[in-house]
Design an enzyme around this catalytic site. Structure first.
Site, PDB file in Angstrom:
ATOM      1  N   GLU A 105      -9.877 -54.790   6.481  1.00 34.87           N
ATOM      2  CA  GLU A 105      -9.415 -55.821   7.407  1.00 34.87           C
ATOM      3  C   GLU A 105      -8.389 -55.206   8.335  1.00 34.87           C
ATOM      4  O   GLU A 105      -7.616 -54.344   7.908  1.00 34.87           O
ATOM      5  CB  GLU A 105      -8.763 -56.978   6.649  1.00 34.87           C
ATOM      6  CG  GLU A 105      -9.757 -57.932   6.052  1.00 34.87           C
ATOM      7  CD  GLU A 105      -9.527 -58.131   4.573  1.00 34.87           C
ATOM      8  OE1 GLU A 105      -8.479 -57.687   4.071  1.00 34.87           O
ATOM      9  OE2 GLU A 105     -10.401 -58.711   3.913  1.00 34.87           O
ATOM     10  N   TYR A 117     -11.312 -46.974  13.616  1.00 32.29           N
ATOM     11  CA  TYR A 117     -12.345 -47.337  12.645  1.00 32.29           C
ATOM     12  C   TYR A 117     -13.740 -47.318  13.282  1.00 32.29           C
ATOM     13  O   TYR A 117     -14.697 -46.833  12.663  1.00 32.29           O
ATOM     14  CB  TYR A 117     -12.052 -48.718  12.045  1.00 32.29           C
ATOM     15  CG  TYR A 117     -10.786 -48.767  11.210  1.00 32.29           C
ATOM     16  CD1 TYR A 117     -10.519 -47.780  10.264  1.00 32.29           C
ATOM     17  CD2 TYR A 117      -9.858 -49.792  11.362  1.00 32.29           C
ATOM     18  CE1 TYR A 117      -9.358 -47.821   9.506  1.00 32.29           C
ATOM     19  CE2 TYR A 117      -8.707 -49.844  10.599  1.00 32.29           C
ATOM     20  CZ  TYR A 117      -8.458 -48.852   9.682  1.00 32.29           C
ATOM     21  OH  TYR A 117      -7.316 -48.878   8.915  1.00 32.29           O
TER      22      TYR A 117
HETATM   23  C1  LIG Z   1      -3.411 -46.937  13.651  1.00 28.23           C
HETATM   24  C2  LIG Z   1      -2.805 -45.629  13.118  1.00 28.23           C
HETATM   25  C3  LIG Z   1      -3.032 -45.530  11.619  1.00 28.23           C
HETATM   26  C4  LIG Z   1      -3.487 -44.451  13.830  1.00 28.23           C
HETATM   27  O1  LIG Z   1      -2.952 -43.230  13.298  1.00 28.23           O
HETATM   28  P1  LIG Z   1      -3.052 -41.858  14.112  1.00 28.23           P
HETATM   29  O2  LIG Z   1      -2.809 -40.727  13.174  1.00 28.23           O
HETATM   30  O3  LIG Z   1      -2.184 -41.940  15.314  1.00 28.23           O
HETATM   31  O4  LIG Z   1      -4.581 -41.864  14.566  1.00 28.23           O
HETATM   32  P2  LIG Z   1      -5.453 -40.582  14.974  1.00 28.23           P
HETATM   33  O5  LIG Z   1      -4.591 -39.610  15.717  1.00 28.23           O
HETATM   34  O6  LIG Z   1      -6.190 -40.071  13.804  1.00 28.23           O
HETATM   35  O7  LIG Z   1      -6.455 -41.259  15.997  1.00 28.23           O
HETATM   36  C5  LIG Z   1      -7.857 -41.087  15.921  1.00 28.23           C
HETATM   37  C6  LIG Z   1      -8.490 -41.935  17.017  1.00 28.23           C
HETATM   38  O8  LIG Z   1      -8.195 -43.315  16.818  1.00 28.23           O
HETATM   39  C7  LIG Z   1      -7.965 -43.954  18.083  1.00 28.23           C
HETATM   40  N1  LIG Z   1      -6.559 -44.346  18.187  1.00 28.23           N
HETATM   41  C8  LIG Z   1      -5.580 -44.140  17.290  1.00 28.23           C
HETATM   42  N2  LIG Z   1      -4.415 -44.699  17.717  1.00 28.23           N
HETATM   43  C9  LIG Z   1      -4.683 -45.260  18.913  1.00 28.23           C
HETATM   44  C10 LIG Z   1      -3.897 -45.983  19.842  1.00 28.23           C
HETATM   45  N3  LIG Z   1      -2.594 -46.248  19.632  1.00 28.23           N
HETATM   46  N4  LIG Z   1      -4.491 -46.445  20.969  1.00 28.23           N
HETATM   47  C11 LIG Z   1      -5.791 -46.208  21.199  1.00 28.23           C
HETATM   48  N5  LIG Z   1      -6.602 -45.500  20.356  1.00 28.23           N
HETATM   49  C12 LIG Z   1      -6.041 -45.044  19.221  1.00 28.23           C
HETATM   50  C13 LIG Z   1      -8.313 -42.921  19.123  1.00 28.23           C
HETATM   51  O9  LIG Z   1      -9.705 -43.016  19.361  1.00 28.23           O
HETATM   52  C14 LIG Z   1      -7.957 -41.638  18.392  1.00 28.23           C
HETATM   53  O10 LIG Z   1      -8.619 -40.505  18.910  1.00 28.23           O
HETATM   54  P3  LIG Z   1      -7.942 -39.708  20.166  1.00 28.23           P
HETATM   55  O11 LIG Z   1      -6.492 -39.500  19.833  1.00 28.23           O
HETATM   56  O12 LIG Z   1      -8.735 -38.442  20.190  1.00 28.23           O
HETATM   57  O13 LIG Z   1      -8.117 -40.604  21.354  1.00 28.23           O
HETATM   58  C15 LIG Z   1      -1.284 -45.557  13.448  1.00 28.23           C
HETATM   59  O14 LIG Z   1      -1.080 -45.887  14.817  1.00 28.23           O
HETATM   60  C16 LIG Z   1      -0.422 -46.482  12.602  1.00 28.23           C
HETATM   61  O15 LIG Z   1       0.045 -46.096  11.532  1.00 28.23           O
HETATM   62  N6  LIG Z   1      -0.191 -47.698  13.097  1.00 28.23           N
HETATM   63  C17 LIG Z   1       0.646 -48.694  12.390  1.00 28.23           C
HETATM   64  C18 LIG Z   1      -0.002 -49.138  11.092  1.00 28.23           C
HETATM   65  C19 LIG Z   1      -1.426 -49.639  11.298  1.00 28.23           C
HETATM   66  O16 LIG Z   1      -1.741 -50.303  12.275  1.00 28.23           O
HETATM   67  N7  LIG Z   1      -2.300 -49.288  10.330  1.00 28.23           N
HETATM   68  C20 LIG Z   1      -3.678 -49.719  10.334  1.00 28.23           C
HETATM   69  C21 LIG Z   1      -3.785 -51.027   9.622  1.00 28.23           C
HETATM   70  S1  LIG Z   1      -5.464 -51.578   9.508  1.00 28.23           S
END
Ligand SMILES: CC(C)(COP(=O)(O)OP(=O)(O)OC[C@H]1O[C@@H](n2cnc3c(N)ncnc32)[C@H](O)[C@@H]1OP(=O)(O)O)[C@@H](O)C(=O)NCCC(=O)NCCS
Length: 148
Positions: A105, A117
């Site tokens: 979710e 995702y």
């Molecule tokens: C969402 C989260 C887990 C992403 O972590 P991350 O390590 O920055 O993600 P990644 O670097 O592996 O990103 C992989 C891909 O996801 C997408 N993505 C990740 N963060 C993004 C953002 N802020 N905006 C748009 N696309 C995003 C992109 O497609 C990215 O690929 P790219 O960097 O080559 O464009 C992080 O922002 C976070 O911890 N957020 C707060 C907690 C949360 O929302 N957790 C998920 C709950 S379901």
């Protein structure tokens, strides 16, 4: 900044760092006991330079289905592929455990996570209205069939 990291199982002595990441990552963070309760599940951390915990993923398997329950990366280490690697790792573990479908979710407004995702093969299969509190928000339900 040193971008190298490795993925490994979470340990009890990681919980202070994990709880710290949880606090800065979410408006409605899980308390430490809730995180600790999943140490025996599919709980992986990304371990960076000097042993710093960059983020973590928590998954749980029930028979041939699994759920991703939590995923967070410290704000200083985002957009470096850490979450993608963590989710790929937990999916590989689910595959080895014989899982056929993986659910999760996500807040409807969490565009970054939704993009992550979708990029990993998840598809939206439903909506749970006002599933989240603090702040109230719908959940989108995503599903992935490993190797499917
Ligand atoms: C969402 C989260 C887990 C992403 O972590 P991350 O390590 O920055 O993600 P990644 O670097 O592996 O990103 C992989 C891909 O996801 C997408 N993505 C990740 N963060 C993004 C953002 N802020 N905006 C748009 N696309 C995003 C992109 O497609 C990215 O690929 P790219 O960097 O080559 O464009 C992080 O922002 C976070 O911890 N957020 C707060 C907690 C949360 O929302 N957790 C998920 C709950 S379901």
């Amino acid at each position: 900044m040193d971008d190298r990291f490795r993925i490994r199982p979470a340990r009890p002595d990681d919980l202070t760092a994990i709880t710290g990441v949880e606090l800065v990552a979410f408006a409605d963070p899980w308390p430490r006991p809730a995180l600790a309760a999943h140490l025996a599940d599919h709980f992986r951390v990304a371990d960076g330079a000097g042993g710093r915990i960059l983020g973590y993923v928590i998954g749980r398997v029930v028979e041939d289905e699994a759920e991703i329950l939590n995923l967070a990366i410290h704000p200083a280490h985002r957009r470096r592929g850490v979450a993608r690697r963590l989710v790929e790792d937990v999916l590989a573990g689910f595959g080895s455990a014989g899982v056929r479908r993986v659910f999760l979710e996500v807040r409807a407004g969490n565009r970054g996570a939704i993009r992550l995702y979708r990029g990993l093969g998840f598809e939206m299969v439903g909506i749970r209205p006002r599933y989240y509190a603090r702040p109230p928000e719908d959940a989108l339900v995503f599903c992935r069939i490993p190797n499917g």
